[in-house]
Design a protein around this motif. Structure first.
Motif, PDB file in Angstrom:
ATOM      1  N   UNK A 114      -5.976   9.070   6.111  1.00 13.96           N
ATOM      2  CA  UNK A 114      -4.844   8.296   5.604  1.00 13.96           C
ATOM      3  C   UNK A 114      -4.352   7.276   6.630  1.00 13.96           C
ATOM      4  N   UNK A 115      -4.418   7.610   7.902  1.00  9.24           N
ATOM      5  CA  UNK A 115      -4.008   6.643   8.929  1.00  9.24           C
ATOM      6  C   UNK A 115      -4.940   5.440   8.932  1.00  9.24           C
ATOM      7  N   UNK A 116      -6.223   5.679   8.754  1.00  7.54           N
ATOM      8  CA  UNK A 116      -7.173   4.566   8.727  1.00  7.54           C
ATOM      9  C   UNK A 116      -6.979   3.704   7.484  1.00  7.54           C
ATOM     10  N   UNK A 117      -6.719   4.345   6.358  1.00  5.12           N
ATOM     11  CA  UNK A 117      -6.483   3.574   5.136  1.00  5.12           C
ATOM     12  C   UNK A 117      -5.205   2.744   5.253  1.00  5.12           C
ATOM     13  N   UNK A 118      -4.160   3.334   5.794  1.00  7.83           N
ATOM     14  CA  UNK A 118      -2.880   2.638   5.900  1.00  7.83           C
ATOM     15  C   UNK A 118      -2.940   1.488   6.899  1.00  7.83           C
ATOM     16  N   UNK A 179      -5.216  -0.075  -4.348  1.00  8.06           N
ATOM     17  CA  UNK A 179      -5.066   0.735  -3.139  1.00  8.06           C
ATOM     18  C   UNK A 179      -3.675   0.591  -2.526  1.00  8.06           C
ATOM     19  N   UNK A 180      -3.122  -0.609  -2.546  1.00  4.05           N
ATOM     20  CA  UNK A 180      -1.790  -0.810  -1.973  1.00  4.05           C
ATOM     21  C   UNK A 180      -0.751   0.031  -2.703  1.00  4.05           C
ATOM     22  N   UNK A 181      -0.856   0.062  -4.015  1.00  5.48           N
ATOM     23  CA  UNK A 181       0.079   0.845  -4.818  1.00  5.48           C
ATOM     24  C   UNK A 181      -0.042   2.330  -4.500  1.00  5.48           C
ATOM     25  N   UNK A 182      -1.259   2.788  -4.267  1.00  9.44           N
ATOM     26  CA  UNK A 182      -1.486   4.193  -3.937  1.00  9.44           C
ATOM     27  C   UNK A 182      -0.885   4.537  -2.575  1.00  9.44           C
ATOM     28  N   UNK A 183      -1.076   3.660  -1.602  1.00 10.65           N
ATOM     29  CA  UNK A 183      -0.648   3.964  -0.239  1.00 10.65           C
ATOM     30  C   UNK A 183       0.867   3.925  -0.071  1.00 10.65           C
ATOM     31  N   UNK A 184       1.541   2.999  -0.751  1.00 10.21           N
ATOM     32  CA  UNK A 184       2.984   2.864  -0.534  1.00 10.21           C
ATOM     33  C   UNK A 184       3.788   3.970  -1.200  1.00 10.21           C
ATOM     34  N   UNK A 185       3.164   4.755  -2.068  1.00  8.81           N
ATOM     35  CA  UNK A 185       3.916   5.849  -2.693  1.00  8.81           C
ATOM     36  C   UNK A 185       4.348   6.883  -1.668  1.00  8.81           C
ATOM     37  N   UNK A 186       3.472   7.126  -0.666  1.00  5.29           N
ATOM     38  CA  UNK A 186       3.721   8.154   0.348  1.00  5.29           C
ATOM     39  C   UNK A 186       4.045   9.498  -0.302  1.00  5.29           C
TER      40      UNK A 186
END
Length: 205
Positions: A114-118, A179-186
């Motif tokens: 997750x750190x690499x994706x973010x 992907x952006x939408x997925x990541x910002x949900x946290x």
């Protein structure tokens, strides 16, 4: 420093800029000296004035105040934003804690992926091309740019496992996915589903 002291210093500075020297001398109080009597009268009158605190302080002291005001402004903007759920999660409320502080007790793989994706620092062809590690950023399967979004959401080689991923996250995120939408949900459940998909699909990030 109080109001009177500040006013005195400002007056001295103004006189100095005007080329007028200023000298402070001690005068015995209450000794029928005309100027001293006037000063004493004015001092007594000043006691009755509303208290004003004027003091100089470094700009760094305002940092915390600015930070608090910024957070309040952002919270107010987010709470009163007129758009729907999709846009709400695209502009999440800021937090002073790192994202992983709310998701304890996961294996290292979870935090690493997750750190690499973010951060966008994934071992995808487009990233490796950018740092000069490969000669092409194209996916070997479908000849499109191989970035993280392509590998997770598009590339047909992972179609079957992706269907399961979509079933898990559509409860929390509206379609169409990106992907952006997925990541910002946290959201922990969403991140768990993404990491499970990446591990099961043997995607190397």
């Amino acid at each position: 420093m109080g109001f009177i002291e500040t006013e005195i210093l400002n007056a001295v500075k103004a006189l100095k800029l005007d080329g007028t020297p200023t000298t402070f001398i001690w005068i015995r109080g209450h000794f029928n000296i005309y100027g001293n009597t006037i000063a004493d009268t004015l001092a007594k009158q000043a006691i009755l004035l509303p208290r004003r605190e004027l003091c100089e302080f470094p700009a760094s002291d305002l940092n915390r105040w600015f930070k608090v005001q910024q957070m309040k402004g952002w919270d107010n903007f987010h709470s009163n934003y007129h758009a729907g759920f999709k846009y709400k999660i695209m502009f999440p409320q800021p937090s002073s804690n790192p994202w992983f502080a709310r998701m304890p007790s996961h294996p290292k793989t979870f935090y690493r992926v997750m750190s690499r994706l973010r951060s966008g620092h994934c071992a995808t062809k487009t990233y490796l091309l950018r740092i000069g590690r490969v000669e092409s950023g194209m996916c070997n399967v479908c000849l499109e740019d191989e970035d993280a979004e392509h590998m997770i959401l598009v590339c047909p080689i992972h179609r079957n496992k992706r269907r399961l991923l979509f079933e898990k996250i559509e409860e929390f995120i509206p379609r169409p996915f990106n992907l952006e939408l997925i990541l910002v949900t946290e959201l922990e459940a969403v991140y768990d589903a993404v990491v499970t998909f990446i591990v099961d699909s043997e995607i190397k990030l």
